[in-house]
Design a protein around this motif. Structure first.
Motif, mmCIF file in Angstrom:
data_model
loop_
_atom_site.group_PDB
_atom_site.id
_atom_site.type_symbol
_atom_site.label_atom_id
_atom_site.label_comp_id
_atom_site.label_asym_id
_atom_site.label_seq_id
_atom_site.Cartn_x
_atom_site.Cartn_y
_atom_site.Cartn_z
ATOM 1 N N ASP A 23 -14.569 2.595 -32.354
ATOM 2 C CA ASP A 23 -13.834 3.883 -32.669
ATOM 3 C C ASP A 23 -12.737 3.270 -33.635
ATOM 4 O O ASP A 23 -12.297 3.987 -34.190
ATOM 5 N N THR A 24 -12.278 2.046 -33.370
ATOM 6 C CA THR A 24 -11.253 1.529 -34.202
ATOM 7 C C THR A 24 -11.596 0.252 -34.618
ATOM 8 O O THR A 24 -12.652 -0.351 -34.252
ATOM 9 N N CYS A 25 -10.861 -0.150 -35.628
ATOM 10 C CA CYS A 25 -11.344 -1.581 -36.472
ATOM 11 C C CYS A 25 -11.250 -2.832 -35.425
ATOM 12 O O CYS A 25 -10.222 -2.988 -34.783
ATOM 13 N N LYS A 84 -9.761 -5.176 -42.527
ATOM 14 C CA LYS A 84 -8.933 -3.954 -42.517
ATOM 15 C C LYS A 84 -9.310 -2.892 -43.793
ATOM 16 O O LYS A 84 -9.156 -1.686 -43.639
ATOM 17 N N TRP A 121 -12.556 -1.166 -43.365
ATOM 18 C CA TRP A 121 -12.795 -0.041 -42.309
ATOM 19 C C TRP A 121 -12.373 1.265 -42.997
ATOM 20 O O TRP A 121 -11.475 1.377 -43.916
ATOM 21 N N PRO A 122 -12.832 2.430 -42.671
ATOM 22 C CA PRO A 122 -13.917 2.659 -41.637
ATOM 23 C C PRO A 122 -15.294 2.287 -41.735
ATOM 24 O O PRO A 122 -16.196 2.826 -40.930
#
Length: 330
Positions: A289-291, A297, A300-301
């Protein structure tokens, strides 16, 4: 002044840009960013496969191949522009939707007006159509049928096809028989079912890439009422489908070599096995759900699609290398 470094960057990734940075870009750089040119490599590989197969079979028109390559790349660019315009007008990309997070959505981020996008789309589409008209005049009415099919998919992929689970089958058809078979036809002057079949094997890769992208944004699509195949299948099955497609792609090449449709140099694609193993391991786990730690980065996403795209690029380049070796040894 042209910024070659930005051209190269836009062909590698989809760069995030502020309004000030956008305003300083040259026209070509803006077009490359707006059309998401980093993904054109999949179209170039499909055209390259068709052209090399035609040369291998002793039928090759360099001028027709160049026209086909230009037409396909500009058709792909037109589709991406139409995609962003359609989703903007329908309100799909509003509210920090997935598309507006991984790179500039020119309309949502205020980089371009609707009129600007329409102008880009008209010019880009006109170049694609001009290449198609040239090829029809050079090769006949079969090319007309292929071009009309391409126009249909460019205009209607975003809506309604993507919304009713037909976007992924469309990519399999377009990047395979339509692009590879069509390039063979326009370059060699005749249709080849073997080329269409070989193209279908390669097209499993771009289809897997789209599956990865639609799995990445599955919750957002479901909330917007966009029923891509990953939304209909659910994340676990969608992830397994990607792995199955990538394994089937390798097995298909081996089968085509065994059948004699491809030469033994194409077995070089087996060098992609280590990356396939790593990619399959990513798709075996639920999407975070998160990087995750260590994941870039700036990407992402986009997560699953990033791994699928990286693998497909490796496989596609190996595929082209194998075809070139086969051609050199012929």
């Amino acid at each position: 002044m042209f910024d070659l470094r930005m051209w190269f960057r836009a062909l590698q990734i989809i760069p995030r840009l502020s309004k000030d940075e956008w305003d300083r870009l040259d026209l070509v750089s803006r077009w490359l960013v707006a059309t998401r040119a980093a993904v054109f490599v999949m179209t170039i590989v499909s055209a390259g496969i068709g052209g090399i197969l035609a040369a291998r079979d002793g039928h090759f028109s360099g001028l027709n191949f160049l026209a086909c390559l230009i037409g396909l790349v500009f058709a792909h660019a037109t589709n991406n522009l139409v995609n962003d315009l359609t989703d903007h007008l329908q309100g799909v990309d509003k509210g920090n939707y997935f598309r507006a997070q991984y790179g500039p959505q020119p309309l949502e981020h205020g980089l371009m007006s609707v009129r600007d996008v329409l102008r880009y789309t008209a010019i880009t589409g006109a170049i694609a159509l001009a290449a198609g008209v040239w090829l029809i005049a050079a090769t006949g009415t079969t090319a007309l049928g292929l071009m009309l099919a391409g126009v249909f998919f460019v205009l209607f992929y975003t809506w309604p096809l993507k919304h009713i689970g037909l976007g992924e089958p469309t990519v399999l058809l377009v990047w395979g028989p339509l692009m590879v078979g069509g390039t063979y036809l326009c370059t060699a002057g005749q249709w080849s079912w073997d080329a269409a079949l070989i193209g279908s094997a390669y097209a499993l890769g771009p289809t897997a890439v789209l599956f990865g992208k639609h799995t990445d944004k599955l919750p957002a699509d479901r909330a917007k009422g966009i029923f891509t195949l990953p939304v209909l299948l659910g994340e676990p099955l969608a992830r397994r489908c990607v792995t199955v497609m990538l394994v089937a792609q390798l097995l298909a090449v081996v089968a085509l070599v065994w059948r004699g449709a491809l030469g033994w140099p194409l077995l070089i694609v087996l060098a992609a096995l280590p990356m396939l193993r790593d990619t399959a391991a990513v798709f075996a786990r639920p999407r975070p759900d998160t990087c995750p730690p260590g994941f870039p980065k700036h990407i992402w996403p986009t997560y699953l699609v990033a791994y699928a795209f990286r693998y497909n690029r490796r496989f596609g380049l190996l595929f082209l290398l194998g075809l070139l070796i086969e051609l050199a040894l012929a």
